[in-house]
Scaffold this motif. Structure first.
Motif, PDB file in Angstrom:
ATOM      1  N   HIS A  42      -4.701  55.147  48.056  1.00 43.04           N
ATOM      2  CA  HIS A  42      -5.013  56.470  48.621  1.00 43.04           C
ATOM      3  C   HIS A  42      -6.508  56.698  48.839  1.00 43.04           C
ATOM      4  O   HIS A  42      -6.889  57.417  49.764  1.00 43.04           O
ATOM      5  N   LYS A  43      -7.357  56.121  47.964  1.00 40.72           N
ATOM      6  CA  LYS A  43      -8.795  56.395  48.034  1.00 40.72           C
ATOM      7  C   LYS A  43      -9.629  55.140  48.265  1.00 40.72           C
ATOM      8  O   LYS A  43     -10.848  55.209  48.253  1.00 40.72           O
ATOM      9  N   ARG A  44      -8.985  53.989  48.423  1.00 42.24           N
ATOM     10  CA  ARG A  44      -9.655  52.719  48.712  1.00 42.24           C
ATOM     11  C   ARG A  44     -10.677  52.355  47.621  1.00 42.24           C
ATOM     12  O   ARG A  44     -11.734  51.806  47.895  1.00 42.24           O
ATOM     13  N   VAL A  45     -10.324  52.658  46.374  1.00 42.83           N
ATOM     14  CA  VAL A  45     -11.227  52.331  45.274  1.00 42.83           C
ATOM     15  C   VAL A  45     -11.103  50.857  44.923  1.00 42.83           C
ATOM     16  O   VAL A  45     -10.134  50.188  45.280  1.00 42.83           O
ATOM     17  N   SER A  46     -12.097  50.362  44.201  1.00 41.57           N
ATOM     18  CA  SER A  46     -12.044  49.019  43.628  1.00 41.57           C
ATOM     19  C   SER A  46     -12.320  49.141  42.147  1.00 41.57           C
ATOM     20  O   SER A  46     -12.937  50.104  41.688  1.00 41.57           O
ATOM     21  N   GLY A  47     -11.864  48.172  41.381  1.00 39.61           N
ATOM     22  CA  GLY A  47     -12.143  48.236  39.954  1.00 39.61           C
ATOM     23  C   GLY A  47     -11.149  47.472  39.125  1.00 39.61           C
ATOM     24  O   GLY A  47     -10.365  46.669  39.632  1.00 39.61           O
ATOM     25  N   TYR A  48     -11.184  47.756  37.840  1.00 41.05           N
ATOM     26  CA  TYR A  48     -10.378  47.030  36.865  1.00 41.05           C
ATOM     27  C   TYR A  48      -9.661  48.003  35.945  1.00 41.05           C
ATOM     28  O   TYR A  48     -10.145  49.105  35.669  1.00 41.05           O
ATOM     29  N   GLY A  49      -8.531  47.545  35.445  1.00 40.59           N
ATOM     30  CA  GLY A  49      -7.881  48.213  34.340  1.00 40.59           C
ATOM     31  C   GLY A  49      -8.185  47.472  33.056  1.00 40.59           C
ATOM     32  O   GLY A  49      -8.438  46.264  33.068  1.00 40.59           O
ATOM     33  N   VAL A  50      -8.183  48.193  31.947  1.00 40.64           N
ATOM     34  CA  VAL A  50      -8.347  47.597  30.626  1.00 40.64           C
ATOM     35  C   VAL A  50      -7.115  47.967  29.807  1.00 40.64           C
ATOM     36  O   VAL A  50      -6.775  49.148  29.689  1.00 40.64           O
ATOM     37  N   GLU A  51      -6.443  46.974  29.268  1.00 42.77           N
ATOM     38  CA  GLU A  51      -5.169  47.213  28.577  1.00 42.77           C
ATOM     39  C   GLU A  51      -4.986  46.154  27.501  1.00 42.77           C
ATOM     40  O   GLU A  51      -5.503  45.040  27.624  1.00 42.77           O
ATOM     41  N   ILE A  52      -4.269  46.497  26.447  1.00 47.49           N
ATOM     42  CA  ILE A  52      -4.032  45.545  25.363  1.00 47.49           C
ATOM     43  C   ILE A  52      -2.593  45.049  25.333  1.00 47.49           C
ATOM     44  O   ILE A  52      -2.321  43.945  24.885  1.00 47.49           O
ATOM     45  N   ASN A  53      -1.655  45.857  25.846  1.00 48.50           N
ATOM     46  CA  ASN A  53      -0.239  45.505  25.789  1.00 48.50           C
ATOM     47  C   ASN A  53       0.108  44.461  26.846  1.00 48.50           C
ATOM     48  O   ASN A  53      -0.131  44.670  28.034  1.00 48.50           O
ATOM     49  N   ILE A  54       0.690  43.350  26.428  1.00 50.05           N
ATOM     50  CA  ILE A  54       0.943  42.241  27.348  1.00 50.05           C
ATOM     51  C   ILE A  54       1.957  42.609  28.427  1.00 50.05           C
ATOM     52  O   ILE A  54       1.835  42.186  29.580  1.00 50.05           O
ATOM     53  N   ASN A  55       2.964  43.405  28.092  1.00 47.43           N
ATOM     54  CA  ASN A  55       3.944  43.809  29.108  1.00 47.43           C
ATOM     55  C   ASN A  55       3.305  44.668  30.184  1.00 47.43           C
ATOM     56  O   ASN A  55       3.623  44.543  31.374  1.00 47.43           O
ATOM     57  N   ASN A  56       2.397  45.546  29.777  1.00 41.86           N
ATOM     58  CA  ASN A  56       1.678  46.354  30.759  1.00 41.86           C
ATOM     59  C   ASN A  56       0.758  45.491  31.619  1.00 41.86           C
ATOM     60  O   ASN A  56       0.593  45.741  32.819  1.00 41.86           O
ATOM     61  N   ILE A  57       0.153  44.485  31.003  1.00 40.72           N
ATOM     62  CA  ILE A  57      -0.720  43.586  31.762  1.00 40.72           C
ATOM     63  C   ILE A  57       0.072  42.848  32.833  1.00 40.72           C
ATOM     64  O   ILE A  57      -0.372  42.720  33.984  1.00 40.72           O
ATOM     65  N   ILE A  58       1.262  42.396  32.492  1.00 37.69           N
ATOM     66  CA  ILE A  58       2.130  41.729  33.474  1.00 37.69           C
ATOM     67  C   ILE A  58       2.474  42.688  34.605  1.00 37.69           C
ATOM     68  O   ILE A  58       2.461  42.318  35.793  1.00 37.69           O
ATOM     69  N   ALA A  59       2.765  43.949  34.261  1.00 38.44           N
ATOM     70  CA  ALA A  59       3.088  44.952  35.285  1.00 38.44           C
ATOM     71  C   ALA A  59       1.900  45.199  36.208  1.00 38.44           C
ATOM     72  O   ALA A  59       2.067  45.379  37.416  1.00 38.44           O
ATOM     73  N   CYS A  60       0.679  45.201  35.654  1.00 38.65           N
ATOM     74  CA  CYS A  60      -0.527  45.364  36.481  1.00 38.65           C
ATOM     75  C   CYS A  60      -0.653  44.214  37.470  1.00 38.65           C
ATOM     76  O   CYS A  60      -0.931  44.427  38.662  1.00 38.65           O
ATOM     77  N   ILE A  61      -0.455  43.008  36.981  1.00 37.19           N
ATOM     78  CA  ILE A  61      -0.569  41.828  37.841  1.00 37.19           C
ATOM     79  C   ILE A  61       0.451  41.888  38.962  1.00 37.19           C
ATOM     80  O   ILE A  61       0.147  41.567  40.119  1.00 37.19           O
ATOM     81  N   GLU A  62       1.663  42.331  38.652  1.00 36.82           N
ATOM     82  CA  GLU A  62       2.696  42.453  39.677  1.00 36.82           C
ATOM     83  C   GLU A  62       2.327  43.483  40.739  1.00 36.82           C
ATOM     84  O   GLU A  62       2.747  43.371  41.891  1.00 36.82           O
ATOM     85  N   LYS A  63       1.537  44.492  40.361  1.00 38.27           N
ATOM     86  CA  LYS A  63       1.081  45.505  41.327  1.00 38.27           C
ATOM     87  C   LYS A  63      -0.188  45.070  42.055  1.00 38.27           C
ATOM     88  O   LYS A  63      -0.691  45.791  42.914  1.00 38.27           O
ATOM     89  N   GLY A  64      -0.736  43.915  41.717  1.00 37.29           N
ATOM     90  CA  GLY A  64      -1.981  43.471  42.321  1.00 37.29           C
ATOM     91  C   GLY A  64      -3.194  44.196  41.778  1.00 37.29           C
ATOM     92  O   GLY A  64      -4.238  44.263  42.440  1.00 37.29           O
ATOM     93  N   VAL A  65      -3.081  44.724  40.550  1.00 39.13           N
ATOM     94  CA  VAL A  65      -4.177  45.466  39.925  1.00 39.13           C
ATOM     95  C   VAL A  65      -4.946  44.532  38.989  1.00 39.13           C
ATOM     96  O   VAL A  65      -4.359  43.985  38.047  1.00 39.13           O
ATOM     97  N   PRO A  66      -6.246  44.310  39.219  1.00 42.30           N
ATOM     98  CA  PRO A  66      -7.035  43.483  38.297  1.00 42.30           C
ATOM     99  C   PRO A  66      -7.075  44.115  36.909  1.00 42.30           C
ATOM    100  O   PRO A  66      -7.319  45.320  36.778  1.00 42.30           O
TER     101      PRO A  66
END
Length: 209
Positions: A42-66
């Motif tokens: 929606h806003k054409r942002v760039s950046g990273y997420g920071v997360e500790i839970n491995i299942n959430n990390i897998i979900a981020c990768i599936e969404k193309g979220v660094p």
């Protein structure tokens, strides 16, 4: 630490409104990456997420979220000062071991920070504690006392007092009721009728990056 519910969708609406187009974002405790994916689309942002839970990390990768796996209680030493425009901490501050330390780290790394949290001072939580004599459970605080990730529950006044102590400048505040609306009561008596509090903050004049 995030999960899908009406309050988080409304939370995300406000964050999207506050974030500038094409901004650089760091989303702490990013969950499954829904917010970053939304801001990217929606806003054409760039950046990273920071997360500790491995299942959430897998979900981020599936969404193309660094995404970077790390424990927020150790700070943000891997990120340089003023390296992003916004650092976001959505519904996670109350689960952090040293909230004051993380807030300072957020404002070292980012030009601004956006913080949201459930308000333990909400009238329903007060009523449950006073009338029932038990730790409250509300839509914004759905856990039992023995399985909650929340270790530093606080009110709006508590947060604003901490900001004053740490020389953090509050740029904007948005307080939402249980239905996710910024109604009259939530605006006029925010510490009593606000279920979710949202703040946009920056370094005060005496805080070094």
């Amino acid at each position: 630490m995030k999960h899908a519910s009406m309050r988080f969708r409304v939370d995300f609406d406000v964050i999207e409104d506050w974030v500038s187009p094409e901004a650089r974002i760091l989303d702490l405790g990013c969950g499954d990456g829904t917010l970053l994916a939304r801001l990217r689309d929606h806003k054409r942002v760039s950046g990273y997420g920071v997360e500790i839970n491995i299942n959430n990390i897998i979900a981020c990768i599936e969404k193309g979220v660094p995404v970077i796996q790390t424990d927020l209680d150790t700070g943000l030493e891997d990120f340089e000062a003023d390296s992003v425009d916004f650092v976001v901490l959505s519904q996670t501050l109350q689960a952090i071991r040293y909230p004051h330390f993380l807030l300072r780290e957020m404002l070292r790394v980012g030009r601004e920070a956006i913080v949201s949290f459930p308000n333990i001072g909400h009238w329903l939580a007060r009523f449950q504690l006073c009338a029932g004599g038990r730790m409250p459970r509300t839509p914004s605080l759905p856990y039992n006392w023995y399985n909650t990730p929340n270790i530093h529950l606080h009110t709006l006044r508590d947060f604003e007092s901490l900001c004053a102590k740490e020389d953090i400048e509050i740029l904007e505040r948005r307080v939402l009721d249980r239905r996710g609306r910024s109604g009259l009561l939530a605006r006029e008596l925010p510490n009593l009728f606000g279920a979710t509090a949202m703040y946009r903050i920056q370094r005060g004049p005496g805080m070094n990056p």
